[in-house]
Design a protein around this motif. Structure first.
Motif, mmCIF file in Angstrom:
data_model
loop_
_atom_site.group_PDB
_atom_site.id
_atom_site.type_symbol
_atom_site.label_atom_id
_atom_site.label_comp_id
_atom_site.label_asym_id
_atom_site.label_seq_id
_atom_site.Cartn_x
_atom_site.Cartn_y
_atom_site.Cartn_z
ATOM 1 N N SER A 60 -2.983 94.686 91.623
ATOM 2 C CA SER A 60 -3.464 93.985 92.913
ATOM 3 C C SER A 60 -4.887 94.759 93.238
ATOM 4 O O SER A 60 -5.055 95.741 92.511
ATOM 5 N N MET A 61 -5.654 94.299 93.952
ATOM 6 C CA MET A 61 -6.859 94.710 94.250
ATOM 7 C C MET A 61 -7.330 94.225 95.689
ATOM 8 O O MET A 61 -6.889 92.972 96.096
ATOM 9 N N ASP A 62 -7.879 95.019 96.511
ATOM 10 C CA ASP A 62 -8.457 94.575 97.789
ATOM 11 C C ASP A 62 -10.110 94.741 97.845
ATOM 12 O O ASP A 62 -10.530 95.686 97.400
ATOM 13 N N SER A 63 -10.503 93.780 98.586
ATOM 14 C CA SER A 63 -11.879 93.779 98.757
ATOM 15 C C SER A 63 -12.585 93.368 100.053
ATOM 16 O O SER A 63 -11.386 92.796 100.910
ATOM 17 N N TYR A 64 -13.767 93.131 100.630
ATOM 18 C CA TYR A 64 -14.122 92.806 101.649
ATOM 19 C C TYR A 64 -15.075 91.529 101.231
ATOM 20 O O TYR A 64 -15.799 91.672 100.406
ATOM 21 N N GLU A 65 -15.158 90.862 102.432
ATOM 22 C CA GLU A 65 -16.259 89.679 102.116
ATOM 23 C C GLU A 65 -17.776 90.250 101.990
ATOM 24 O O GLU A 65 -18.066 91.172 102.435
ATOM 25 N N GLY A 66 -18.500 89.536 100.762
ATOM 26 C CA GLY A 66 -19.687 90.191 100.542
ATOM 27 C C GLY A 66 -19.625 90.823 99.308
ATOM 28 O O GLY A 66 -20.961 91.312 98.853
ATOM 29 N N GLN A 67 -18.622 91.945 99.194
ATOM 30 C CA GLN A 67 -18.686 92.666 97.957
ATOM 31 C C GLN A 67 -18.642 92.019 96.743
ATOM 32 O O GLN A 67 -18.256 91.044 96.572
ATOM 33 N N GLU A 68 -18.755 92.898 95.626
ATOM 34 C CA GLU A 68 -18.921 92.535 94.153
ATOM 35 C C GLU A 68 -17.320 92.897 93.707
ATOM 36 O O GLU A 68 -17.028 93.963 94.074
ATOM 37 N N VAL A 69 -16.703 92.294 93.122
ATOM 38 C CA VAL A 69 -15.190 92.636 92.848
ATOM 39 C C VAL A 69 -15.154 92.477 91.124
ATOM 40 O O VAL A 69 -15.767 91.662 90.623
ATOM 41 N N ASN A 70 -14.721 93.790 90.442
ATOM 42 C CA ASN A 70 -14.667 93.760 89.087
ATOM 43 C C ASN A 70 -13.179 94.043 88.722
ATOM 44 O O ASN A 70 -12.525 94.877 89.248
ATOM 45 N N ILE A 71 -12.596 93.108 87.875
ATOM 46 C CA ILE A 71 -11.160 93.126 87.471
ATOM 47 C C ILE A 71 -11.162 93.420 85.930
ATOM 48 O O ILE A 71 -11.748 92.662 85.300
ATOM 49 N N THR A 72 -10.830 94.405 85.552
ATOM 50 C CA THR A 72 -10.495 94.825 84.218
ATOM 51 C C THR A 72 -9.192 94.178 83.391
ATOM 52 O O THR A 72 -8.242 94.776 84.256
ATOM 53 N N CYS A 73 -9.245 93.849 82.363
ATOM 54 C CA CYS A 73 -8.299 93.564 81.562
ATOM 55 C C CYS A 73 -8.273 94.224 80.009
ATOM 56 O O CYS A 73 -9.279 94.251 79.133
ATOM 57 N N SER A 74 -7.370 94.786 79.852
ATOM 58 C CA SER A 74 -7.015 95.657 78.463
ATOM 59 C C SER A 74 -6.384 94.587 77.419
ATOM 60 O O SER A 74 -5.321 94.000 77.880
ATOM 61 N N HIS A 75 -6.988 94.389 76.357
ATOM 62 C CA HIS A 75 -6.230 93.553 75.212
ATOM 63 C C HIS A 75 -6.389 94.311 73.989
ATOM 64 O O HIS A 75 -7.236 93.882 73.083
ATOM 65 N N ASN A 76 -5.671 95.437 73.659
ATOM 66 C CA ASN A 76 -6.018 96.205 72.386
ATOM 67 C C ASN A 76 -5.875 95.594 71.245
ATOM 68 O O ASN A 76 -6.281 96.078 70.262
ATOM 69 N N ASN A 77 -4.911 94.543 71.221
ATOM 70 C CA ASN A 77 -4.811 93.959 69.718
ATOM 71 C C ASN A 77 -5.177 92.527 69.555
ATOM 72 O O ASN A 77 -4.704 91.751 68.927
ATOM 73 N N ILE A 78 -6.344 92.375 70.398
ATOM 74 C CA ILE A 78 -6.945 91.199 70.287
ATOM 75 C C ILE A 78 -7.343 90.729 68.628
ATOM 76 O O ILE A 78 -7.855 91.423 68.035
ATOM 77 N N ALA A 79 -7.004 89.630 68.258
ATOM 78 C CA ALA A 79 -7.681 89.328 67.164
ATOM 79 C C ALA A 79 -8.790 88.669 66.756
ATOM 80 O O ALA A 79 -9.377 88.304 67.894
ATOM 81 N N THR A 80 -9.231 88.700 65.790
ATOM 82 C CA THR A 80 -10.648 88.299 65.338
ATOM 83 C C THR A 80 -11.186 87.033 66.117
ATOM 84 O O THR A 80 -12.363 86.912 66.506
ATOM 85 N N ASN A 81 -10.259 86.017 65.780
ATOM 86 C CA ASN A 81 -10.661 84.764 66.112
ATOM 87 C C ASN A 81 -10.305 84.386 67.758
ATOM 88 O O ASN A 81 -10.584 83.331 68.312
ATOM 89 N N ASP A 82 -9.663 85.231 68.476
ATOM 90 C CA ASP A 82 -9.249 85.044 69.945
ATOM 91 C C ASP A 82 -10.623 85.005 70.783
ATOM 92 O O ASP A 82 -11.492 85.714 70.713
#
Lengths: 116, 112
Positions: B9-31
């Motif tokens: 979860s994340m919390d933010s306020y109106e007007g702010q920029e939100v950055n959500i990070t996703c980890s995918h260590n085993n991503i394949a070449t064609n993904d």
């Protein structure tokens, strides 16, 4: 209008009574898929189909069947529903499988099943 | 199979920029990396998709580093209507066909 249509939207039934949830898309998509969504578990893939007559298991296929006799339809069949299959179900389609193209999946509005 | 990890979860306020990070260590070449947005009782909706570097559309930006082991969805100037669950999706290969894996998603709450 391009869309994925699921029916019914809501269903309450009893354990053991066979049911089918229909899914139809009008975009000539090759790839179709079924997901279930449960609180805290996100979306989990049940079955998917790369094209007509080609289906394969997703992460949680137990208790479900699917068929892909026509390109536009991908029904989800519960032969003997049980209470642990109470969930929110989504059907989705895309032009091809996402991993090898930049074609996003289009989702239906969901079917809420309650198995008593 | 490439699995993803996101903050719950994340919390933010109106007007702010939100950055959500996703980890995918085993991503394949064609993904490809795809992000979806979901409102309660609705099906997920496509937001953005990318393969590497940066992608921007009218809704969001997607930043992908050179090693592609993670990605960051950036939502500029969020509003209350951006309150939703955001999923990072990476296509995974299994048995010659594409098996899609949704992460648990990040529940974003935007406050006034």
């Amino acid at each position: 209008e391009a869309q994925v249509t699921q029916n019914p939207r809501y269903l309450i039934t009893v354990t053991g009574k066979k049911l089918t949830v229909t899914c139809s898309q009008n975009m000539n998509h090759e790839y179709m898929s079924w997901y279930r969504q449960d609180p805290g578990l996100g979306l989990r893939q049940i079955y998917y189909s790369m094209n007509v007559e080609v289906t394969d298991k997703g992460d949680v296929p137990e208790g479900y069947k699917v068929s892909r006799k026509e390109k536009r339809n991908f029904p989800l069949i519960l032969e003997s529903p049980s209470p642990n299959q109470t969930s929110l179900y989504f059907c989705a389609s895309s032009l091809t499988g996402v991993a090898f193209s930049n074609q996003p999946q289009h989702f239906g509005d969901g079917t809420r099943l309650s198995i008593l | 199979l490439a699995k993803t990890t996101q903050p719950i979860s994340m919390d933010s306020y109106e007007g702010q920029e939100v950055n959500i990070t996703c980890s995918h260590n085993n991503i394949a070449t064609n993904d490809y990396i795809t992000w979806y947005q979901q409102f309660p009782s609705q099906g997920p909706r496509f937001i953005i998709q990318g393969y590497k570097t940066k992608v921007t559309n009218e809704v969001a930006s997607l930043f992908i580093p050179a090693d592609r082991k993670s990605s960051t969805l950036s939502l500029p100037r969020v509003s209350l209507s951006d309150t939703a669950v955001y999923y990072c999706l990476v296509g995974a290969r299994a048995g010659g066909y594409n098996k899609l894996i949704f992460g648990a998603g990040t529940r974003l709450a935007v406050h006034p």
